[in-house]
Design an enzyme around this catalytic site. Structure first.
Site, PDB file in Angstrom:
ATOM      1  N   LYS A   1       0.882  -1.095  -0.001  1.00  0.00           N
ATOM      2  CA  LYS A   1       0.195  -0.071   0.020  1.00  0.00           C
ATOM      3  C   LYS A   1       0.869   1.232   0.049  1.00  0.00           C
ATOM      4  O   LYS A   1       0.777   2.060  -0.881  1.00  0.00           O
ATOM      5  CB  LYS A   1      -1.074   0.071   1.049  1.00  0.00           C
ATOM      6  N   THR A   2       1.816   1.317   0.972  1.00  0.00           N
ATOM      7  CA  THR A   2       2.710   2.643   1.016  1.00  0.00           C
ATOM      8  C   THR A   2       3.501   2.424  -0.289  1.00  0.00           C
ATOM      9  O   THR A   2       3.933   3.539  -0.721  1.00  0.00           O
ATOM     10  CB  THR A   2       3.535   2.255   2.330  1.00  0.00           C
TER      11      THR A   2
ATOM     12  N   ASP B   1      -1.724   6.520   6.327  1.00  0.00           N
ATOM     13  CA  ASP B   1      -1.752   5.171   6.801  1.00  0.00           C
ATOM     14  C   ASP B   1      -2.689   5.140   7.901  1.00  0.00           C
ATOM     15  O   ASP B   1      -3.252   5.951   8.422  1.00  0.00           O
ATOM     16  CB  ASP B   1      -0.355   4.933   7.093  1.00  0.00           C
TER      17      ASP B   1
ATOM     18  N   THR C   1      -5.671  -1.426   6.813  1.00  0.00           N
ATOM     19  CA  THR C   1      -5.857  -2.856   6.796  1.00  0.00           C
ATOM     20  C   THR C   1      -7.092  -3.416   7.021  1.00  0.00           C
ATOM     21  O   THR C   1      -7.355  -4.640   7.121  1.00  0.00           O
ATOM     22  CB  THR C   1      -4.951  -3.540   7.823  1.00  0.00           C
TER      23      THR C   1
ATOM     24  N   ARG D   1       6.720  -7.838   2.223  1.00  0.00           N
ATOM     25  CA  ARG D   1       7.706  -7.347   3.285  1.00  0.00           C
ATOM     26  C   ARG D   1       8.077  -8.659   4.012  1.00  0.00           C
ATOM     27  O   ARG D   1       9.320  -8.394   4.541  1.00  0.00           O
ATOM     28  CB  ARG D   1       6.999  -6.589   4.234  1.00  0.00           C
TER      29      ARG D   1
HETATM   30  P1  ADP Z   1       2.106  -2.096   3.234  1.00  0.00           P
HETATM   31  O1  ADP Z   1       2.027  -0.384   3.253  1.00  0.00           O
HETATM   32  O2  ADP Z   1       1.006  -2.450   2.479  1.00  0.00           O
HETATM   33  O3  ADP Z   1       2.279  -2.063   4.704  1.00  0.00           O
HETATM   34  P2  ADP Z   1       4.768  -1.715   1.972  1.00  0.00           P
HETATM   35  O4  ADP Z   1       4.216  -0.891   0.972  1.00  0.00           O
HETATM   36  O5  ADP Z   1       5.310  -1.092   3.006  1.00  0.00           O
HETATM   37  O6  ADP Z   1       3.255  -2.439   2.586  1.00  0.00           O
HETATM   38  O7  ADP Z   1       5.483  -2.984   1.312  1.00  0.00           O
HETATM   39  C1  ADP Z   1       6.440  -3.485   2.031  1.00  0.00           C
HETATM   40  C2  ADP Z   1       7.766  -4.063   1.288  1.00  0.00           C
HETATM   41  O8  ADP Z   1       7.350  -4.899   0.470  1.00  0.00           O
HETATM   42  C3  ADP Z   1       8.170  -2.617   0.413  1.00  0.00           C
HETATM   43  O9  ADP Z   1       9.294  -1.934   1.091  1.00  0.00           O
HETATM   44  C4  ADP Z   1       8.717  -3.092  -0.638  1.00  0.00           C
HETATM   45  O10 ADP Z   1      10.110  -3.610  -0.704  1.00  0.00           O
HETATM   46  C5  ADP Z   1       7.966  -4.562  -0.992  1.00  0.00           C
HETATM   47  N1  ADP Z   1       6.888  -4.725  -1.937  1.00  0.00           N
HETATM   48  C6  ADP Z   1       5.698  -4.459  -1.577  1.00  0.00           C
HETATM   49  N2  ADP Z   1       4.956  -4.554  -3.036  1.00  0.00           N
HETATM   50  C7  ADP Z   1       5.751  -4.829  -3.710  1.00  0.00           C
HETATM   51  C8  ADP Z   1       5.635  -5.101  -5.190  1.00  0.00           C
HETATM   52  N3  ADP Z   1       4.542  -5.045  -5.667  1.00  0.00           N
HETATM   53  N4  ADP Z   1       6.671  -5.300  -6.075  1.00  0.00           N
HETATM   54  C9  ADP Z   1       7.840  -5.351  -5.273  1.00  0.00           C
HETATM   55  N5  ADP Z   1       8.194  -5.220  -3.856  1.00  0.00           N
HETATM   56  C10 ADP Z   1       7.138  -4.789  -3.029  1.00  0.00           C
END
Ligand code: ADP
Length: 362
Positions: free
Chosen positions: A81-82, A126, A175, A234
């Site tokens: 998401k981030t 977030d 989430t 992650r």
């Molecule tokens: P969320 O915000 O959903 O908790 P993040 O965006 O922080 O998750 O993702 C965590 C890590 O996973 C990121 O730092 C990145 O390295 C990896 N990641 C997430 N989505 C992808 C993707 N589609 N392709 C490659 N790496 C990804």
């Protein structure tokens, strides 16, 4: 292109809290500077339908020279998401400010961004489901008409001042999309749900990130890591960093499948990608609640883990991989859960913990 951070006064040091409990939450600086985070849409692995729709939105906003529409991303922690928000900021070359729902304790906390926002910039919020109601209502006119309504004075002399704002984009991440009020949800023009990643996509992420970390990894080892990462990039990154350390400390630095297995076994991550916390959950459900049905509050109290942690971080993967099912009366362990833990399932408690069977509950 700049990144700015704003923080709520209630929790001035609170980081943007996204992440599974096994990994410390990242601070805003770490989020932006995460070396493994893709920066362009073409580098995002998987989530093809989401990426395709974002490509259309980007293209349209470039052609019209307008701000992106407000976008809501939902899905379990660690799915991107981030990352999607930071990718959109890089693609457009616009300012990005990051904050989180709990950090915006009162209207004044969100004002600095709103009044300083420049045309087309992005505000990433977030955990937007944890926005206090008063702040949520305050941003309705912001999202709809790019306007804030400030009340001056009190009582009969009170009057409302409408301050126009620049047109910018709010990207929300949650989430728990079910906890979002419908007025807030409806003000997002795009709703994007992120799914768990399949093995091929996770193995690709592991291979690409191993190269970024200057680590040699075999294809078989990348697939092994992918299998043990709960469909979550992650976690794949965290597992990769661990096996890389293990390979350096205990071998010649090359991550082979044997090294990967040994390293992950040492972390007590099993072949179904479950960690200690997942197994405790299943054991509690089976041994204390006789396989269920059990409510999440009761489980949380028994395991001494917060309801939020169970609902956000533990249960989504257990549900998705069919170790548990959710019924109106609570969570139930499936035969797969009994088998995985090596516990014999009583014959008279097929799935629901009661004689009526699964269909009696739904
Ligand atoms: P969320 O915000 O959903 O908790 P993040 O965006 O922080 O998750 O993702 C965590 C890590 O996973 C990121 O730092 C990145 O390295 C990896 N990641 C997430 N989505 C992808 C993707 N589609 N392709 C490659 N790496 C990804």
């Amino acid at each position: 292109m700049r990144e700015r951070k704003i923080q709520g006064s209630a929790t001035p040091d609170s980081p943007i809290t996204s992440g599974l409990s096994s990994i410390a939450p990242a601070s805003p600086d770490e989020i932006v500077n995460d070396s493994l985070r893709p920066t362009r849409l073409m580098d995002m692995i998987g989530q093809k339908a989401v990426a395709d729709r974002l490509r259309v939105a980007l293209e349209a906003c470039r052609i019209r020279g307008e701000a992106l529409p407000h976008i809501l991303f939902d899905g379990p922690p660690g799915l991107g998401k981030t990352t999607f928000a930071t990718v959109l900021h890089h693609e457009l070359g616009v300012e990005l400010a990051m904050t989180s729902g709990p950090a915006l304790d009162k209207k004044g906390d969100v004002m600095p961004f709103l009044t300083n926002a420049i045309e087309g910039s992005i505000l990433f919020i977030d955990e937007i489901h944890r926005l206090p109601k008063s702040v949520e209502e305050f941003i309705y006119p912001v999202m709809e008409d790019f306007r804030v309504d400030v009340v001056l004075g009190e009582g009969i002399s009170a009057r409302t001042l409408n301050l126009p704002l620049k047109k910018f984009t709010i990207i929300g991440a949650t989430t728990r999309s079910g906890m979002l009020s419908s007025p807030l949800r409806d003000r997002f023009h795009m709703h994007e749900h992120l799914e768990f990643y399949d093995i091929d996509d996770l193995a690709r992420i592991v291979t690409i990130n191993a190269a970024k970390l200057k680590t040699t990894i075999t294809q078989e080892a990348a697939i092994e890591l992918a299998h043990r990462s709960r469909g979550t990039p992650r976690l794949a990154n965290a597992r990769l960093r661990w096996v890389r350390d293990f390979a350096t400390a205990r071998a010649d630095g090359v991550v082979t499948v044997e090294i990967a297995r040994e390293a992950l076994d040492m972390q007590e991550i099993d072949r179904e990608a479950l960690d200690k916390q997942d197994r405790r959950y299943l054991e509690g459900l089976i041994k204390v609640f006789h396989g269920g049905p059990a409510g999440v509050e009761a489980l949380a109290a028994t395991l001494a883990i917060s309801v939020d942690t169970l609902a956000d971080e533990v249960e989504p993967y257990l549900l998705r991989s069919q170790f548990i099912i959710r019924t109106p009366r609570g969570r139930c362990a499936t035969p797969k859960a009994y088998k995985h833990l090596g516990i014999r399932q009583p014959a008279n408690r097929p799935l629901t913990g009661g004689p009526e069977g699964l269909f009696g509950l739904i």
